[in-house]
Design a protein around this motif. Structure first.
Motif, mmCIF file in Angstrom:
data_model
loop_
_atom_site.group_PDB
_atom_site.id
_atom_site.type_symbol
_atom_site.label_atom_id
_atom_site.label_comp_id
_atom_site.label_asym_id
_atom_site.label_seq_id
_atom_site.Cartn_x
_atom_site.Cartn_y
_atom_site.Cartn_z
ATOM 1 N N TRP A 67 0.555 -1.357 -0.448
ATOM 2 C CA TRP A 67 -0.449 -0.010 0.045
ATOM 3 C C TRP A 67 0.335 1.340 0.220
ATOM 4 N N HIS A 68 0.992 2.268 -0.835
ATOM 5 C CA HIS A 68 1.194 3.559 -1.341
ATOM 6 C C HIS A 68 0.262 4.855 -0.712
ATOM 7 N N SER A 69 0.150 5.457 0.341
ATOM 8 C CA SER A 69 -0.715 6.492 0.942
ATOM 9 C C SER A 69 -1.033 7.888 -0.517
ATOM 10 N N THR A 70 -1.376 8.235 -0.320
ATOM 11 C CA THR A 70 -1.772 9.651 -1.229
ATOM 12 C C THR A 70 -0.360 10.601 -0.713
ATOM 13 N N ALA A 71 0.259 11.663 -1.442
ATOM 14 C CA ALA A 71 1.090 12.314 -1.062
ATOM 15 C C ALA A 71 1.064 13.748 -0.208
ATOM 16 N N ASP A 72 0.337 13.089 1.026
ATOM 17 C CA ASP A 72 -0.352 14.846 1.521
ATOM 18 C C ASP A 72 -0.267 14.217 2.846
ATOM 19 N N LEU A 73 0.845 12.979 2.669
ATOM 20 C CA LEU A 73 1.194 12.836 4.598
ATOM 21 C C LEU A 73 1.423 14.332 5.483
ATOM 22 N N TRP A 74 2.424 14.828 5.001
ATOM 23 C CA TRP A 74 2.454 16.065 5.107
ATOM 24 C C TRP A 74 1.352 17.078 6.047
ATOM 25 N N ASP A 75 0.327 16.622 5.850
ATOM 26 C CA ASP A 75 -0.315 17.793 6.138
ATOM 27 C C ASP A 75 -1.487 16.749 6.840
ATOM 28 N N TRP A 76 -0.584 15.832 7.185
ATOM 29 C CA TRP A 76 -1.940 14.999 8.239
ATOM 30 C C TRP A 76 -2.348 15.077 9.667
ATOM 31 N N PRO A 77 -3.014 15.338 10.400
ATOM 32 C CA PRO A 77 -3.109 16.329 11.667
ATOM 33 C C PRO A 77 -2.660 16.016 12.758
ATOM 34 N N ASN A 78 -2.187 14.304 12.925
ATOM 35 C CA ASN A 78 -1.966 13.153 14.035
ATOM 36 C C ASN A 78 -0.500 14.353 14.447
ATOM 37 N N PRO A 79 -0.642 14.782 16.132
ATOM 38 C CA PRO A 79 0.326 14.891 15.939
ATOM 39 C C PRO A 79 1.656 14.118 16.616
ATOM 40 N N GLU A 80 1.710 13.357 16.453
ATOM 41 C CA GLU A 80 3.082 11.927 16.233
ATOM 42 C C GLU A 80 4.010 12.506 14.554
ATOM 43 N N ILE A 81 2.755 12.484 13.492
ATOM 44 C CA ILE A 81 2.745 12.633 12.174
ATOM 45 C C ILE A 81 3.822 13.950 12.203
ATOM 46 N N ARG A 82 3.701 14.968 12.761
ATOM 47 C CA ARG A 82 3.518 16.641 12.553
ATOM 48 C C ARG A 82 5.142 16.417 13.217
ATOM 49 N N ASP A 83 5.721 16.065 14.366
ATOM 50 C CA ASP A 83 6.734 16.138 15.208
ATOM 51 C C ASP A 83 7.486 15.703 14.206
ATOM 52 N N LEU A 84 7.344 14.060 13.446
ATOM 53 C CA LEU A 84 8.180 12.654 13.128
ATOM 54 C C LEU A 84 8.693 14.544 11.489
ATOM 55 N N CYS A 85 7.918 15.336 10.572
ATOM 56 C CA CYS A 85 7.811 15.140 9.943
ATOM 57 C C CYS A 85 8.772 16.815 10.130
ATOM 58 N N ALA A 86 8.513 17.022 11.408
ATOM 59 C CA ALA A 86 9.474 18.414 11.500
ATOM 60 C C ALA A 86 10.655 17.548 12.142
ATOM 61 N N TRP A 87 10.932 16.813 12.234
ATOM 62 C CA TRP A 87 12.343 15.945 13.154
ATOM 63 C C TRP A 87 13.414 16.120 11.673
ATOM 64 N N VAL A 88 12.443 15.292 10.726
ATOM 65 C CA VAL A 88 12.827 14.875 8.756
ATOM 66 C C VAL A 88 13.882 16.258 8.645
ATOM 67 N N LYS A 89 12.656 17.441 8.309
ATOM 68 C CA LYS A 89 13.294 18.228 7.455
ATOM 69 C C LYS A 89 14.122 19.086 8.095
#
Length: 215
Positions: A67-89
């Protein structure tokens, strides 16, 4: 008859006729970094990704099976996803600053280019050779590695391809996925994932970035 390279040359001893200068041209940069406290964070991220998989059929890109999600993961509202994206950035910005000559006061700005997405592979799934044109950096983070079988050799490994065609000195860079591992690499570098055979899910998250130096 083939002339063999003298052992002295490969063991670091000076050859009889030393060249004036040896240079390494056009190296390819790969960053590896591990997420602090990855076990507890990945447990929550795994649940978020699998929940999305149940609710969304996803898309087909380089993946065969899985499974390959759509490319909008950066906009997912979950705090865990947002923290991960900030760490990667932040990792992308640090990598850029480490290899680009900066002047005092310069800042590195990293922005997602082409989106970010989650991947889930189960038994038999893999990713075909591909790269990410238009971006500067690509990144992949492993949430879960699954429970791979001992066979076949290379089961589920991530591989980078030497971009220099016909290079007799080159080869592949092989990475065995592990939870908490982040890799950042040039977006033009071809890579693929060998077929995964095992129990459970292999979950990764990927990003593409462009960067700009602000002066």
């Amino acid at each position: 008859m083939v002339d063999r390279v003298p052992n002295a040359a490969v063991n670091g001893m000076p050859p009889r006729c030393a060249p004036e200068e040896l240079s390494t041209l056009f190296p390819t940069t790969l960053m590896r970094r591990h997420m602090p406290d990855a076990k507890s964070k990945n447990r929550r991220i795994r649940n978020i990704v699998l929940g999305r998989e149940k609710a969304d059929p996803g898309v087909h890109q380089s993946n065969v099976g899985g499974w390959h999600s759509t490319a909008d993961l950066w906009d997912w509202p979950n705090p865990e996803i947002r923290d991960l994206c900030a760490w990667v950035k932040n990792a992308v910005q640090e990598l850029t600053a480490a290899i680009v000559p900066l002047q005092p006061g310069d800042e590195v700005q990293a922005d997602v280019y082409g989106g970010s997405w989650a991947n889930v592979l189960r038994d038999g799934g893999y990713n075909k050779p591909h790269n990410h044109p238009g971006a500067i950096w690509s990144a992949v983070y492993y949430v879960a590695s699954g429970e791979p079988f001992s066979d076949p050799p290379g089961n589920g490994n991530f591989e980078f391809m030497d971009p220099r065609g016909g290079n007799v000195h080159g080869g592949k860079e092989i990475v065995r996925p592990e939870p908490g591992l982040l890799m950042v690499f040039p977006a033009w570098l071809y890579h693929y994932v060998n077929p995964y055979h095992g129990d459970g899910e292999r979950i990764s998250i990927a990003w593409n970035f462009n960067v700009e130096i602000l002066r």
